[in-house]
Each structure stands twice: as C-alpha cells, then as structure tokens.
Design a protein around this motif. Structure first.
Motif, PDB file in Angstrom:
ATOM      1  N   SER A 398      53.853 -27.526  60.243  1.00 22.61           N
ATOM      2  CA  SER A 398      54.202 -28.930  60.028  1.00 22.61           C
ATOM      3  C   SER A 398      53.276 -29.564  58.996  1.00 22.61           C
ATOM      4  O   SER A 398      53.699 -30.463  58.251  1.00 22.61           O
ATOM      5  N   GLU A 399      51.998 -29.105  58.920  1.00 18.59           N
ATOM      6  CA  GLU A 399      51.084 -29.661  57.911  1.00 18.59           C
ATOM      7  C   GLU A 399      51.555 -29.310  56.496  1.00 18.59           C
ATOM      8  O   GLU A 399      51.479 -30.136  55.578  1.00 18.59           O
ATOM      9  N   ALA A 443      62.483 -36.881  57.829  1.00 15.82           N
ATOM     10  CA  ALA A 443      63.433 -35.844  58.262  1.00 15.82           C
ATOM     11  C   ALA A 443      63.300 -35.575  59.756  1.00 15.82           C
ATOM     12  O   ALA A 443      64.305 -35.389  60.458  1.00 15.82           O
ATOM     13  N   VAL A 444      62.080 -35.537  60.266  1.00 14.45           N
ATOM     14  CA  VAL A 444      61.881 -35.301  61.699  1.00 14.45           C
ATOM     15  C   VAL A 444      62.476 -36.436  62.511  1.00 14.45           C
ATOM     16  O   VAL A 444      63.103 -36.206  63.565  1.00 14.45           O
ATOM     17  N   GLN A 552      69.815 -24.189  72.612  1.00 16.44           N
ATOM     18  CA  GLN A 552      69.107 -24.127  71.351  1.00 16.44           C
ATOM     19  C   GLN A 552      68.154 -25.310  71.261  1.00 16.44           C
ATOM     20  O   GLN A 552      68.360 -26.345  71.879  1.00 16.44           O
ATOM     21  N   ALA A 553      67.116 -25.129  70.483  1.00 14.12           N
ATOM     22  CA  ALA A 553      66.101 -26.160  70.319  1.00 14.12           C
ATOM     23  C   ALA A 553      65.735 -26.254  68.848  1.00 14.12           C
ATOM     24  O   ALA A 553      65.974 -25.320  68.075  1.00 14.12           O
ATOM     25  N   PRO A 554      65.157 -27.374  68.412  1.00 14.30           N
ATOM     26  CA  PRO A 554      64.732 -27.488  67.016  1.00 14.30           C
ATOM     27  C   PRO A 554      63.677 -26.450  66.683  1.00 14.30           C
ATOM     28  O   PRO A 554      62.904 -26.024  67.547  1.00 14.30           O
ATOM     29  N   ILE A 559      58.493 -29.866  64.573  1.00 16.40           N
ATOM     30  CA  ILE A 559      57.781 -30.645  65.591  1.00 16.40           C
ATOM     31  C   ILE A 559      56.393 -30.931  65.038  1.00 16.40           C
ATOM     32  O   ILE A 559      55.596 -29.999  64.847  1.00 16.40           O
ATOM     33  N   PRO A 560      56.074 -32.186  64.754  1.00 13.64           N
ATOM     34  CA  PRO A 560      54.751 -32.498  64.203  1.00 13.64           C
ATOM     35  C   PRO A 560      53.636 -31.995  65.107  1.00 13.64           C
ATOM     36  O   PRO A 560      53.772 -31.949  66.332  1.00 13.64           O
ATOM     37  N   GLN A 561      52.496 -31.628  64.505  1.00  4.28           N
ATOM     38  CA  GLN A 561      51.401 -31.014  65.247  1.00  4.28           C
ATOM     39  C   GLN A 561      50.864 -31.945  66.317  1.00  4.28           C
ATOM     40  O   GLN A 561      50.548 -31.540  67.432  1.00  4.28           O
TER      41      GLN A 561
END
Length: 803
Positions: A398-399, A443-444, A552-554, A559-561
């Motif tokens: 995510s970084e 986007a998240v 299903q999952a993203p 997913i941000p840290q």
C-alpha cells in the motif's frame, strides 16, 4: 420453361431469402439492418429478372450482372462518398468489414447496429439471395437452394447461447417450403391441366383447395411440426438449435460450448441454470488471482470494449511476452506457472494470469497486444486448447501505491477519456465518495464504498438496462438502486476513477474457481467475473475489487497499512483478553455471574429428566438411509461382481460393466447395440481422452473382445487391480469434464445403485414365492440387468457336459 415461371421463382427466392434473414434479428439491435438487407435482396431479384430477359436465360451473364449490381448497391448504401474513387470505396468497405468482424469477435449478441455490422449482415443477405436465386431460378434446383438458407439460419443458432426461438425456425422453414411449393407448382403445370371433377374445378375457381394442394400443405406442415417437436421429446436429440439451455454436461451427445462475453455481457452466463465447466488449471500459486481473458480500455458511454487496432504478426507469443506496462523492479514479484486445459470455452482471447511472461503448447498463431498483454488468436480460438503459462505474481504494498508518482501524460489522456454525455450525478458521487488525498486513497475509498460502506447488494438478476449493463444510464440506476452484479460494480468504479483523473480500465475473466486437489482448480461459467484495473506509476495496472460477491475479498494491497494494523491489533486484543476470575474459578464479570433466564429454564428442564425426541431422530435416520442406500448398493454390487470374476474372460466382463455403470452414474449412456470399439470411438471423440487414458480404454476393449472372440487360453491375464485402475482412470477423465452437481450426484445418488435397489423387488418376490425351496447358495445379485456375460470357459474333464 414456361413463360412467367422464372419471374415467379425469382420473387419466391427473394421472399425465402428475406424470410431467412429474419432469423438474424436476435443478433442485432434495431431494424436498420433489416431494411439494408431487404434492399440487397430486392436488388438481386430485380437484376435477375431483367438480366434473364436481356441474356435470354444464359446464366453466366445473369449471375455476372447480378454480382456487379449487388456490389454497386453496397457501395451506394455504405460508401457513396467514394463513388468517384473506386479504390477508395473498396478500402472504405474493407475497413468497415474489419470493424464489423472485430465486433463479432469481441461482443455478444445483440450488438449495436454499427455500420460494419450492418454491412456484414446486408452483404451476407445479398450473397445468400444471389446463391438462392442461381440455384432455384437459373438451375431449377430449389432443394439445393435450401443450403444457403440453412447457412444463414445456422449463424444465429450457433452464436446464441440458448439457441433460436422455435417460431424463428418456423419462419425460416416457411420460406423454404414456399420455394419448394412454387417449383412443384411449375413442374405440375408443365404437364398441362390437372384433371379434376366438377366439384374440384369449381372449388379451384372460387379459390378453394384442390386435393393436390391440400396434400402438399399437409406434408409440409407435418414435416415442420416434427422438426420442432422431435428434439424436445426424443431422448438423445440435442435441441440447442431451437432454443433451450441443454444439459450442460454433454451427456452422451455433443459438447456444449459456452462463450464468455468480453464486453461484460455476463448476465446470461451467471444466471444460466446449468453451471458448465469451462476449463481446468493447476498452478504453483496457493491463492491465485482471477484468470483474465481480456482488458477493455475503451468506453463510449454504452459499453467497454478492447481497442480496435492492428497487431503486427511479429507480436507472436512464441517470441516471448513483453514486460508488464509500468511495472518496475522495486515491486516484489515471484515466478509462477499455470497449466491450463480448456473444456468448453470457445474464445478468441486466451485466458491467462496477469502478467504472463511466456506461453507454450498452443497450436495456431496467437498474437499479443504489448499495451494490454491481451493474447488474441489469428483465425484460431481456445477450443480444446492445452497450454502452459509462466507469469509473475505481483505483490505491491500500500505504501508503494500511495507514493506512486504522476503517471505519464499519454497514459492519463488515453485511460481517463470519457464521452461528454456522462450524467453529472456520476461525477458528483465520485468526488463526494473519494474526497481528497492521493489517487490511491481515492481509489480505496471508491472500492470500500461499493464493497462495504455504501449499502450495495450483489444480485445477478438486477434490473437490466436497454443500453447495456455497463452503460451510463445503467450506472445512474445502479447508484440509485444499489443492486447489481460485477459488470455494474466494475464499470461504475472505472468510470468514476477516470472522472477523478485516475487511469482505469475494466478486465474480464474468471474467479479462481473451485479447488479439486491441492493445486488444481475447475472454472465454470458462473465463475465469470469483471473487475476494474487502475494504473499507478512504478507498479503498473493494479486490480481492485468493488464487487461484494460471496467468497471473495479485496486484494491485500488495496487495504491501507494503517487500517490493516488497526484491525490486527483489535483482533489480537479480542482473542487474548479473558475475564478475570476469583480464587475459586468463578468469573468476576457481572454477565457471567448472573445467568440468563433461558439458561436457568433449560437447566431446570434437564434436572427434571431428559426425553429422547424419537420422531425427528427416526425421520432423520430414514432420510440418511434413503440417501446412503444407492451408494451402498452400488458398492456391494461392484464387490460381488469382482469376487465372482475368476477367469480372464470374467474379469474382462467385470471391468467393462464397471466402466459402463461408472459412466452411467455421470450421465453417459450408450446403446446396447454398440460394439466395444464404437464405445471407444465415442468416448475418445466426446471427451478428448489423453494418451494415457486412451491406452487404458484400448486395453479394456481388447480384453473384452478376446473374452468373446479369441480361442480359449490358459494365460492368466492381467490382475483385477490393474483393470480396476484402468476403469478408474477413464471414469475420472470423464468426471472432471462434468459439472460439480453431476459429480456429487454420481457420488451420493449413483444411477447404478438405484438400478441395483430396483432389482431387489423381483428378487424378494421370487424368494417369497419359492419359500424354503430356494437354494441357500442363490446369492443376491442386484447387478444382473444389462451385465456383460462372457462365454463360459470350456470344460477340462473328458465327458463333462456343458452346464
């Protein structure tokens, strides 16, 4: 030929051609194409009538004049701006044809009536009309003229997943019968007047039917009615050309081919009552990403589609695949491999993991688009393909996504392009949901809005838009009603991302499918899926998952840290914290100290005594016994069959019966009159057995033929264990190509077990009728019906008679 007969046949041939063209209606939206097709058919008809008068029936001149006039009509209708430049007109028509062919390869019916599509349909209808006119009018062979009519009918019958409606078949048949009737009338009239009674002559003069006419109509109607009705009532006849979904398993008949629509029209596949298995793959990845067919990077306000561009033949996958656009060495990747085997998927685009580096094992010419890594077949498709793909498993953080620099201008210009007429509510919603921050943060937020925060619900039977499920109007309805399936979610998020200046496109493919073994999976038609891909410089195209679909999952990188750390801490706290207890072990929590009223009542009831609920237990036992009986009966019959097989001929017959019953459990049937070699040929043709599986089947067939036809031998033959292994290999090869529902039914409720149980009735009846006279050695034999009986071995002792 009598005067006027050519004109009658020409008009009838045109009518039959135009009626046959009506069967194309389910493939194309609107009626513009029909008017264009009618113009072409009428052009052929009128030109033929005039040319036959001028050329005095010399057919080469007639056909030549018809072909020239048909071409001129096409130029006037589709390229009239280039009339003064014939080479320019030809180039323009060629470009239109290529565009139309691209639509047929990348879109599913019904397609928009674009110029290329209308040119294809109208020109095709004109050519069919020309062929019908030549055969029926010039050569007086109306029966042969049915072939081009049938060719036109077969186009929609082959492309439509559910086949053509039965009434369109009647329409096409009526045109053909009209053609035959006109020719028959001319042939009868060529013999002179039909003799009839006074009553028949008066009926004919008043427009009534003669016996000959009535008989002809009855025969024609009866034939058409039988053609419609027989496929629906006769077992084994496939009625796919007349509509219906088929059984999806192929049965003992032909193979059902399902096609996933690259432009996201997957509603039909996801709602199909038959979950058809499309492909099998094994991979070195423990949790694989979705398998991608194609990326759609152009959006016109109605649908997403791949770019229509020429791919040089130098871009052959045999030369290796290019690097993934935008992906740099700073992102963690691992080399992985997948082996893919296609069952019932016919597609121009090749299903592959992203990004693929190398593909091997394919026949034909497959070309890659270096910007999207789409792999497209040049006059070849995926039918029965087997290949190996080496690819990169990309794991950005995510970084890295949050710190991605600004993408290049050409990427931004191309992948943020949108039509001017997108409703303003779409952009307003996008900016309200995404807020401020980096493009990754926006986007998240978009993904979370659709996946969990916005109150959206996944439903493949959501209301359908006339413009298509990916259209701007469908997006507005989706944002309002908050009900849809993957096409709605992917299209809406991609459009919103583009409005925020984030390069976006839509990918179409399959979810990872159902696990068969540790590293092997099966993908079926209901695994069809669409998802948005967003571009981040340094990482490239990244999958997001806005669809709240079960199971299903993203992806982890979306997913941000900080959020991931918070959720982990919370989870650890909740699982490690326990209520404090005193020295006697009693909880100090007030909730634990004060028992619930329902718990007190339950404890009091238990202290008064426990009563067994016999009725539900007995009912459950009866249900379990009914479910287990077929499986148990099948197993018992199989063991008994092998136990009785003491000679090589008996072993061969037992193996063949095992194969027959095992395949019958999977829905495969063969006629009792078929020879072992005919069965072998049918299994090889229908299920594409591997060399190892085919060799196993060859051994069983040869052994059975030896049992029946070879002279007696003292050779012991193969042991039963090897024969059983061959049977299991073949049955397993067929089972993997069946649906999961069929496999489970074969395991839990095998047809062979049901037949074995049904055989118990006559056995019990005979036992009770014979009473004590029944020999104790007369064992239960529930598998006798239809069993293969080898000839008895010859007696070795002299003087012993045959028993």
């Amino acid at each position: 030929m009598r005067d006027g007969s050519d004109e009658r046949m020409a008009v009838t041939a045109a009518a039959a051609s135009l009626v046959a063209a009506l069967t194309l209606a389910p493939l194309i939206k609107g009626t513009t194409w029909l008017f264009a097709a009618a113009i072409m058919v009428l052009t052929v008809m009128v030109t033929g009538i005039v040319a036959r008068q001028l050329a005095r029936g010399w057919w080469p001149a007639v056909v030549g004049l018809q072909a020239i006039t048909l071409f001129l009509a096409i130029v006037v209708l589709f390229a009239r701006g280039e009339l003064v430049d014939p080479p320019g007109a030809v180039r323009l028509l060629s470009d239109m044809l290529q565009a139309g062919m691209q639509v047929t390869q990348s879109q599913s019916p019904p397609v928009d009536a674009e110029r290329g599509i209308v040119l294809l349909v109208a020109g095709g209808a004109g050519l069919v009309a020309l062929a019908v006119d030549i055969l029926a009018t010039s050569f007086r062979q109306p029966a042969l003229a049915g072939l081009p009519l049938l060719a036109m009918y077969c186009v929609p019958a082959a492309l439509l997943d559910d086949g053509l409606p039965w009434y369109l078949f009647l329409v096409a048949a009526a045109g053909f019968l009209l053609l035959l009737s006109a020719d028959a009338g001319d042939r009868v009239r060529s013999w002179g007047r039909v003799l009839a009674s006074a009553g028949q002559r008066s009926a004919a003069r008043s427009g009534g039917d003669t016996g000959l006419a009535r008989g002809g109509r009855r025969v024609g109607l009866a034939a058409v009615a039988m053609a419609v009705a027989l496929p629906a009532v006769v077992p084994g006849l496939d009625n796919q050309l007349l509509g219906g979904s088929g059984d999806g398993d192929g049965g003992s008949g032909g193979t059902v081919i399902t096609r996933i629509n690259p432009i996201l029209d997957m509603r039909r596949d996801l709602n199909d009552p038959v979950d058809t298995q499309l492909l099998q793959y094994s991979t070195t990845v423990l949790n694989p990403e979705p398998l991608r067919i194609v990326t759609d990077d152009q959006y016109d306000g109605r649908t997403w589609r791949p770019s229509n561009k020429d791919i040089p033949r130098a871009n052959n996958i045999n030369n290796g695949m290019p690097d993934a656009p935008g992906l740099t060495s700073g992102v963690a990747t691992t080399e992985e491999e997948s082996r893919i085997r296609i069952f019932r998927l016919r597609e121009t685009y090749l299903p592959l993991p992203y990004p693929t580096r190398q593909v091997s094992g394919l026949d034909g010419e497959w070309l890659f688009d270096k910007e999207t890594l789409n792999v497209i077949g040049n006059e070849v498709d995926t039918t029965q393909a087997e290949y190996t793909a080496k690819f990169l498993s990309v794991s950005p953080t995510s970084e890295q996504l949050a710190g991605a620099p600004e993408p290049p201008k050409d990427i931004v210009d191309r992948y943020t392009d949108l039509p001017d007429d997108i409703p303003q509510v779409v952009e307003d919603t996008a900016r309200e949901v995404a807020g401020n921050g980096t493009q990754y943060e926006q986007a998240v937020r978009l993904q979370d809005y659709f996946f969990r925060d916005g109150g959206f619900r996944y439903d493949t039977r959501a209301p359908q838009s006339e413009d298509g499920d990916g259209s701007a109007s469908a997006i507005v309805d989706f944002l309002d009603q908050k009900v849809g399936y993957c096409v709605h979610y992917a299209s809406t998020m991609a459009v919103m991302a583009r409005q925020l200046g984030i390069p976006a496109r839509v990918a179409v493919g399959f979810l990872p499918g159902s696990v068969q073994t540790e590293n092997t999976r099966i993908i079926s038609s209901r695994d069809a899926h669409a998802w948005p891909e967003l571009y981040f410089e340094g990482v490239g195209w990244v999958r997001f998952e806005p669809t709240p679909r079960s199971g299903q999952a993203p992806p982890s990188w979306t997913i941000p840290q900080e959020e991931d750390d918070d959720s982990t801490t919370s989870e650890d706290t909740s699982t490690t914290t326990a209520p404090e207890t005193d020295d006697e072990g009693a909880s100090s929590s007030s909730e634990a100290a004060v028992p619930d009223e329902q718990e007190v009542a339950a404890g009091a009831q238990q202290s008064d005594g426990f009563s067994v609920p016999w009725q539900p237990i007995v009912a459950l036992l009866v249900v379990l016994l009914a479910l287990a009986s077929p499986r148990a009966a099948s197993s018992l019959a199989t063991r008994k069959r092998w136990r009785r097989a003491g000679t090589p001929p008996a072993l061969a017959a037992a193996a063949w019966d095992d194969l027959r019953l095992g395949l019958s459990d999977l829905g495969v049937r063969w006629a009792a009159s078929w020879t072992p070699r005919a069965v072998r040929q049918r299994l090889n043709d229908d299920y594409q057995l591997s060399p190892e599986q085919a060799e196993a089947l060859d051994r069983l067939v040869e052994e059975l033929e030896d049992a029946f036809y070879a002279p007696p031998s003292d050779a012991p033959g193969r042991p039963a264990a090897e024969r059983k292994k061959d049977v299991a290999l073949i049955v397993g090869a067929v089972a993997v190509q069946k649906s999961s529902q069929t496999r489970w039914r074969a395991r839990l409720w095998p047809a062979s077990g049901v037949s074995a149980l049904a055989a118990l009735g006559p056995w019990f009846t005979s036992r009770f009728q014979r009473g004590s006279s029944v020999d104790d050695s007369d064992d239960l034999d529930p598998d006798t019906d239809g069993a293969t009986r080898p000839p008895r071995a010859p007696q070795q002792k002299a003087g012993s008679g045959a028993r």
